[in-house]
Enzyme design. Structure first.
Site, PDB file in Angstrom:
ATOM      1  N   ASP A   1     -74.139-104.150  22.124  1.00 39.10           N
ATOM      2  CA  ASP A   1     -74.626-102.813  21.849  1.00 39.10           C
ATOM      3  C   ASP A   1     -76.075-102.757  22.367  1.00 39.10           C
ATOM      4  O   ASP A   1     -76.680-103.800  22.643  1.00 39.10           O
ATOM      5  CB  ASP A   1     -74.563-102.598  20.326  1.00 39.10           C
ATOM      6  CG  ASP A   1     -75.359-101.411  19.875  1.00 39.10           C
ATOM      7  OD1 ASP A   1     -75.023-100.304  20.308  1.00 39.10           O
ATOM      8  OD2 ASP A   1     -76.320-101.589  19.105  1.00 39.10           O
TER       9      ASP A   1
ATOM     10  N   ASP B   1     -79.139-100.008  21.469  1.00 41.14           N
ATOM     11  CA  ASP B   1     -80.189 -99.681  20.491  1.00 41.14           C
ATOM     12  C   ASP B   1     -80.030-100.524  19.233  1.00 41.14           C
ATOM     13  O   ASP B   1     -78.990-100.489  18.576  1.00 41.14           O
ATOM     14  CB  ASP B   1     -80.111 -98.202  20.091  1.00 41.14           C
ATOM     15  CG  ASP B   1     -80.504 -97.265  21.218  1.00 41.14           C
ATOM     16  OD1 ASP B   1     -81.540 -97.498  21.842  1.00 41.14           O
ATOM     17  OD2 ASP B   1     -79.769 -96.291  21.459  1.00 41.14           O
TER      18      ASP B   1
ATOM     19  N   ASP C   1     -75.265-103.808  15.903  1.00 42.72           N
ATOM     20  CA  ASP C   1     -76.104-103.699  14.697  1.00 42.72           C
ATOM     21  C   ASP C   1     -75.587-102.677  13.701  1.00 42.72           C
ATOM     22  O   ASP C   1     -76.161-102.554  12.612  1.00 42.72           O
ATOM     23  CB  ASP C   1     -77.544-103.318  15.080  1.00 42.72           C
ATOM     24  CG  ASP C   1     -77.651-101.888  15.587  1.00 42.72           C
ATOM     25  OD1 ASP C   1     -76.802-101.489  16.418  1.00 42.72           O
ATOM     26  OD2 ASP C   1     -78.570-101.166  15.163  1.00 42.72           O
TER      27      ASP C   1
HETATM   28  O1  LIG Z   1     -78.508 -94.136  20.663  1.00 42.92           O
HETATM   29  C1  LIG Z   1     -77.678 -94.168  19.736  1.00 42.92           C
HETATM   30  O2  LIG Z   1     -77.546 -93.256  18.890  1.00 42.92           O
HETATM   31  C2  LIG Z   1     -76.794 -95.377  19.563  1.00 42.92           C
HETATM   32  O3  LIG Z   1     -76.981 -96.340  20.570  1.00 42.92           O
HETATM   33  P1  LIG Z   1     -76.262 -97.759  20.422  1.00 42.92           P
HETATM   34  O4  LIG Z   1     -74.787 -97.496  20.485  1.00 42.92           O
HETATM   35  O5  LIG Z   1     -76.779 -98.528  21.626  1.00 42.92           O
HETATM   36  O6  LIG Z   1     -76.722 -98.353  19.134  1.00 42.92           O
HETATM   37 MG   LIG Z   2     -77.009 -99.973  17.878  1.00 43.88          MG
END
Ligand SMILES: O=C(O)COP(=O)(O)O
Ligand SMILES: [Mg+2]
Length: 235
Positions: free
Chosen positions: A9, A11, A171
Site C-alpha cells: 500500500d 499512504d 496499514d
Molecule cells: O490516499 C488514500 O486515501 C489511500 O491511499 P492508500 O491506499 O495508499 O493508503
Molecule cells: Mg494506506
C-alpha cells in the site's frame, strides 16, 4: 515458477504522506470556510482516495456537500498536492533496505494504492522509487478499488504474478480486507493511519518496523497452508 510478489500500500505504508495530505486537505476545505483538520482526524478521513477524504471532512464538520461543489474542491486538492509534491513525504525508516533484501531474495515488488494514479505515480517517481516496482495501480486504475479483491488481483495480473505467490502489506482495513477477499496473506504495519489497532483487523502478521520485513517472513506466510498440518495436535 514465477517469482513471489510483495504488494505495498502507499499512504501510511511505504510513504509517510500525512503532513502533505493534511496540508492539501486544509487548503481545499478552507475554500468552503471549514475548520482545519488535524493528523488525528486524518486516520478517519484517509483510505478511499482524495474525493472521499474531502467528503468525509465535510461530514466531520457536519456541512453538506453537493456533487457539483465537490468537483472543484477535488481539483483544488489535486492542484495543491501536485504543486507541493513530494513536500514533506518520505519513505518510512528501513524501507529501502527492506526492498533491497526482498529483491536479493528473488522477489518482485508492486504498489496497490487507493490514491489516484495521477498522484501516486509522480510521488513515487519524485522519491526515486519508480524502478523498484513492476507495477503501480491506483484507486482509478480499475473499476473497483480496495477493499475489493479485484484491485489486488488486477495488480497481481499486471505484475505477471500469481495470487498463490503474493503477499500484501498495508496499514488500514482496506488493505487487510482486500487481501482476505483475494485470498492472499497480509502483513499490517503499525506505523500508518489506521483508525483502529491493526491487530483488530486480524492480519496474518503485524510489523512495527521495516527491519522485520525479510524474504524469510514472506516465504513463511506463503507456505502457511503447508505449515498448518504441523500445528495440529496429535490425537
Ligand atoms: O490516499 C488514500 O486515501 C489511500 O491511499 P492508500 O491506499 O495508499 O493508503
Ligand atoms: Mg494506506
Amino acid at each position: 515458477m514465477t517469482a513471489p510478489l510483495v504488494i505495498f500500500d502507499l499512504d501510511g505504508t511505504l510513504i509517510d504522506t500525512a503532513p502533505d495530505l493534511v496540508a492539501s486537505l486544509n487548503h481545499t476545505i478552507a475554500a468552503a470556510d471549514l475548520e482545519p483538520v488535524t493528523y488525528a482526524d486524518l486516520t478517519h478521513l484517509v483510505g478511499q482516495g482524495a474525493r472521499v477524504m474531502i467528503r468525509r471532512a465535510f461530514e466531520l464538520r457536519e456541512q453538506p456537500l453537493s456533487d457539483e461543489a465537490a468537483e472543484p474542491l477535488l481539483q483544488r486538492f489535486l492542484a495543491h498536492y501536485k504543486a507541493e509534491m513530494p513536500g514533506a513525504s518520505r519513505p518510512y525508516p528501513g524501507l529501502i533496505e527492506a526492498m533491497e533484501r526482498l529483491e536479493e531474495a528473488g522477489m518482485r515488488l508492486a504498489v496497490c494504492t487507493n490514491k489516484l494514479e495521477e498522484l501516486a505515480i509522480p510521488l513515487i517517481g519524485k522519491l526515486g522509487l519508480s524502478d523498484r516496482f513492476v507495477t503501480v495501480t491506483g484507486g482509478d486504475t480499475f473499476p473497483v478499488r480496495k477493499p475489493d479483491a479485484g484491485h489486488l488481483l488486477g495488480t497481481i495480473e499486471k505484475a505477471g504474478a500469481r495470487p498463490e505467490a503474493t503477499v500484501m502489506i498495508g496499514d488500514s482495513i482496506n488493505d487487510i480486507l482486500a487481501a482476505r477477499n483475494a485470498g492472499i496473506p497480509s502483513i499490517a504495519v503499525t506505523f500508518g493511519y489506521s483508525d483502529v489497532p491493526v491487530e483488530d483487523l486480524q492480519p496474518d502478521h503485524v510489523m512495527t518496523h521495516f527491519s522485520e520485513l525479510t524474504g524469510e517472513l514472506v516465504r513463511r506466510l506463503l507456505s502457511r497452508e503447508t505449515q498448518a498440518p504441523a500445528l495440529t495436535v496429535p490425537a
